[in-house]
Design a protein around this motif. Structure first.
Motif, PDB file in Angstrom:
ATOM      1  N   TRP A 100      35.514  43.796  -9.889  1.00  0.00           N
ATOM      2  CA  TRP A 100      34.695  44.488  -8.889  1.00  0.00           C
ATOM      3  C   TRP A 100      34.741  45.999  -9.135  1.00  0.00           C
ATOM      4  O   TRP A 100      33.710  46.674  -9.110  1.00  0.00           O
ATOM      5  CB  TRP A 100      35.203  44.130  -7.490  1.00  0.00           C
ATOM      6  CG  TRP A 100      34.348  44.674  -6.391  1.00  0.00           C
ATOM      7  CD1 TRP A 100      33.231  44.100  -5.854  1.00  0.00           C
ATOM      8  CD2 TRP A 100      34.534  45.918  -5.693  1.00  0.00           C
ATOM      9  NE1 TRP A 100      32.717  44.911  -4.873  1.00  0.00           N
ATOM     10  CE2 TRP A 100      33.504  46.029  -4.758  1.00  0.00           C
ATOM     11  CE3 TRP A 100      35.478  46.933  -5.777  1.00  0.00           C
ATOM     12  CZ2 TRP A 100      33.384  47.110  -3.895  1.00  0.00           C
ATOM     13  CZ3 TRP A 100      35.355  48.026  -4.934  1.00  0.00           C
ATOM     14  CH2 TRP A 100      34.319  48.102  -4.003  1.00  0.00           C
ATOM     15  N   LEU A 101      35.944  46.512  -9.372  1.00  0.00           N
ATOM     16  CA  LEU A 101      36.081  47.940  -9.670  1.00  0.00           C
ATOM     17  C   LEU A 101      35.335  48.307 -10.945  1.00  0.00           C
ATOM     18  O   LEU A 101      34.628  49.327 -10.984  1.00  0.00           O
ATOM     19  CB  LEU A 101      37.558  48.320  -9.795  1.00  0.00           C
ATOM     20  CG  LEU A 101      38.353  48.332  -8.501  1.00  0.00           C
ATOM     21  CD1 LEU A 101      39.846  48.458  -8.799  1.00  0.00           C
ATOM     22  CD2 LEU A 101      37.889  49.451  -7.585  1.00  0.00           C
ATOM     23  N   HIS A 135      31.484  48.406 -10.126  1.00  0.00           N
ATOM     24  CA  HIS A 135      31.013  49.481  -9.243  1.00  0.00           C
ATOM     25  C   HIS A 135      31.561  50.859  -9.597  1.00  0.00           C
ATOM     26  O   HIS A 135      30.941  51.873  -9.264  1.00  0.00           O
ATOM     27  CB  HIS A 135      31.373  49.158  -7.790  1.00  0.00           C
ATOM     28  CG  HIS A 135      30.664  47.952  -7.275  1.00  0.00           C
ATOM     29  ND1 HIS A 135      29.312  47.940  -6.987  1.00  0.00           N
ATOM     30  CD2 HIS A 135      31.102  46.701  -7.014  1.00  0.00           C
ATOM     31  CE1 HIS A 135      28.961  46.750  -6.561  1.00  0.00           C
ATOM     32  NE2 HIS A 135      30.034  45.975  -6.571  1.00  0.00           N
ATOM     33  N   TYR A 136      32.719  50.898 -10.213  1.00  0.00           N
ATOM     34  CA  TYR A 136      33.389  52.161 -10.548  1.00  0.00           C
ATOM     35  C   TYR A 136      33.863  52.101 -11.998  1.00  0.00           C
ATOM     36  O   TYR A 136      35.056  52.030 -12.269  1.00  0.00           O
ATOM     37  CB  TYR A 136      34.569  52.399  -9.600  1.00  0.00           C
ATOM     38  CG  TYR A 136      34.133  52.443  -8.160  1.00  0.00           C
ATOM     39  CD1 TYR A 136      33.709  53.625  -7.584  1.00  0.00           C
ATOM     40  CD2 TYR A 136      34.119  51.279  -7.379  1.00  0.00           C
ATOM     41  CE1 TYR A 136      33.279  53.658  -6.272  1.00  0.00           C
ATOM     42  CE2 TYR A 136      33.684  51.309  -6.067  1.00  0.00           C
ATOM     43  CZ  TYR A 136      33.263  52.502  -5.517  1.00  0.00           C
ATOM     44  OH  TYR A 136      32.832  52.530  -4.217  1.00  0.00           O
ATOM     45  N   PRO A 172      37.641  53.736  -4.440  1.00  0.00           N
ATOM     46  CA  PRO A 172      38.186  53.254  -3.172  1.00  0.00           C
ATOM     47  C   PRO A 172      39.691  53.014  -3.244  1.00  0.00           C
ATOM     48  O   PRO A 172      40.223  52.682  -4.306  1.00  0.00           O
ATOM     49  CB  PRO A 172      37.440  51.937  -2.941  1.00  0.00           C
ATOM     50  CG  PRO A 172      37.080  51.475  -4.314  1.00  0.00           C
ATOM     51  CD  PRO A 172      36.865  52.714  -5.129  1.00  0.00           C
ATOM     52  N   THR A 173      40.352  53.205  -2.106  1.00  0.00           N
ATOM     53  CA  THR A 173      41.768  52.857  -2.021  1.00  0.00           C
ATOM     54  C   THR A 173      41.874  51.366  -1.697  1.00  0.00           C
ATOM     55  O   THR A 173      40.889  50.718  -1.381  1.00  0.00           O
ATOM     56  CB  THR A 173      42.478  53.663  -0.916  1.00  0.00           C
ATOM     57  OG1 THR A 173      41.840  53.374   0.334  1.00  0.00           O
ATOM     58  CG2 THR A 173      42.432  55.139  -1.191  1.00  0.00           C
ATOM     59  N   GLY A 174      43.057  50.842  -1.783  1.00  0.00           N
ATOM     60  CA  GLY A 174      43.274  49.443  -1.430  1.00  0.00           C
ATOM     61  C   GLY A 174      43.330  48.559  -2.656  1.00  0.00           C
ATOM     62  O   GLY A 174      43.292  49.019  -3.794  1.00  0.00           O
ATOM     63  N   THR A 175      43.411  47.267  -2.394  1.00  0.00           N
ATOM     64  CA  THR A 175      43.507  46.278  -3.450  1.00  0.00           C
ATOM     65  C   THR A 175      42.140  45.648  -3.658  1.00  0.00           C
ATOM     66  O   THR A 175      41.592  45.035  -2.753  1.00  0.00           O
ATOM     67  CB  THR A 175      44.528  45.186  -3.058  1.00  0.00           C
ATOM     68  OG1 THR A 175      45.765  45.817  -2.759  1.00  0.00           O
ATOM     69  CG2 THR A 175      44.713  44.195  -4.179  1.00  0.00           C
ATOM     70  N   HIS A 176      41.606  45.828  -4.835  1.00  0.00           N
ATOM     71  CA  HIS A 176      40.298  45.275  -5.183  1.00  0.00           C
ATOM     72  C   HIS A 176      40.425  44.583  -6.531  1.00  0.00           C
ATOM     73  O   HIS A 176      41.139  45.065  -7.411  1.00  0.00           O
ATOM     74  CB  HIS A 176      39.242  46.383  -5.277  1.00  0.00           C
ATOM     75  CG  HIS A 176      39.117  47.195  -4.037  1.00  0.00           C
ATOM     76  ND1 HIS A 176      38.479  46.738  -2.905  1.00  0.00           N
ATOM     77  CD2 HIS A 176      39.582  48.428  -3.726  1.00  0.00           C
ATOM     78  CE1 HIS A 176      38.543  47.656  -1.965  1.00  0.00           C
ATOM     79  NE2 HIS A 176      39.213  48.699  -2.436  1.00  0.00           N
ATOM     80  N   PRO A 177      39.682  43.497  -6.728  1.00  0.00           N
ATOM     81  CA  PRO A 177      39.730  42.838  -8.034  1.00  0.00           C
ATOM     82  C   PRO A 177      39.234  43.777  -9.135  1.00  0.00           C
ATOM     83  O   PRO A 177      38.305  44.558  -8.928  1.00  0.00           O
ATOM     84  CB  PRO A 177      38.778  41.646  -7.878  1.00  0.00           C
ATOM     85  CG  PRO A 177      38.560  41.493  -6.420  1.00  0.00           C
ATOM     86  CD  PRO A 177      38.811  42.818  -5.789  1.00  0.00           C
ATOM     87  N   ARG A 178      39.863  43.715 -10.291  1.00  0.00           N
ATOM     88  CA  ARG A 178      39.494  44.580 -11.417  1.00  0.00           C
ATOM     89  C   ARG A 178      38.022  44.434 -11.768  1.00  0.00           C
ATOM     90  O   ARG A 178      37.340  45.405 -12.052  1.00  0.00           O
ATOM     91  CB  ARG A 178      40.395  44.257 -12.615  1.00  0.00           C
ATOM     92  CG  ARG A 178      40.057  44.957 -13.906  1.00  0.00           C
ATOM     93  CD  ARG A 178      39.941  46.477 -13.932  1.00  0.00           C
ATOM     94  NE  ARG A 178      40.989  47.205 -13.273  1.00  0.00           N
ATOM     95  CZ  ARG A 178      40.846  48.473 -12.838  1.00  0.00           C
ATOM     96  NH1 ARG A 178      39.712  49.114 -13.008  1.00  0.00           N
ATOM     97  NH2 ARG A 178      41.820  49.091 -12.250  1.00  0.00           N
TER      98      ARG A 178
END
Length: 129
Positions: free
Chosen positions: A28-29, A32-33, A20-26
């Motif tokens: 969370w990434l 999920h990714y 995903p693009t945007g700002t996400h907490p590490r």
């Protein structure tokens, strides 16, 4: 891979994972990714996407793979896309989210009704096919 009955985390090794693009907490990434499989093999970095439709476009074009809910097969079917269940990963859980400023008696009544034992629950998704 599309013809397999399921895939596990190790199957992500080397595949380009659409992120995903945007700002996400590490954290969370990473959840999920993941950048690595549980055994440490690197997961490829695919293109970034801002919306689910963009993710599906990347997948259709063969640019990468993406995790998604099993119900996607029913709600977002597309020619050329296979939804293959993931095994050995935590289930995808959903929750109702609302702004605290919107708290009201009708909202609390709705939340109570939805969360009540015996309330209608969504059916468990079956793998497509």
């Amino acid at each position: 891979m599309a013809g397999r009955p399921s895939l596990g985390p190790e199957d992500l090794a080397g595949l380009p994972l659409i992120v995903p693009t945007g700002t996400h907490p590490r954290y969370w990434l990473d959840h999920h990714y993941p950048r690595r499989t549980p055994s440490g093999a690197p997961v490829g970095l695919g293109p970034a996407a801002a919306t689910w439709q963009e993710v599906l476009s990347h997948v259709t074009a063969g640019r990468g793979v993406a995790p998604g809910a099993a119900r996607g097969a029913r709600h977002h079917p597309r020619p050329g896309i296979a939804y293959v269940p993931l095994r050995d990963v935590p289930p995808l859980a959903y929750a109702l989210v609302w702004p605290t400023a919107a708290d009201s008696a009708p909202l609390r009544a709705f939340v109570t009704a939805v969360a009540a034992p015996g309330a209608s629950r969504p059916r468990r998704e079956s793998p497509p096919g």
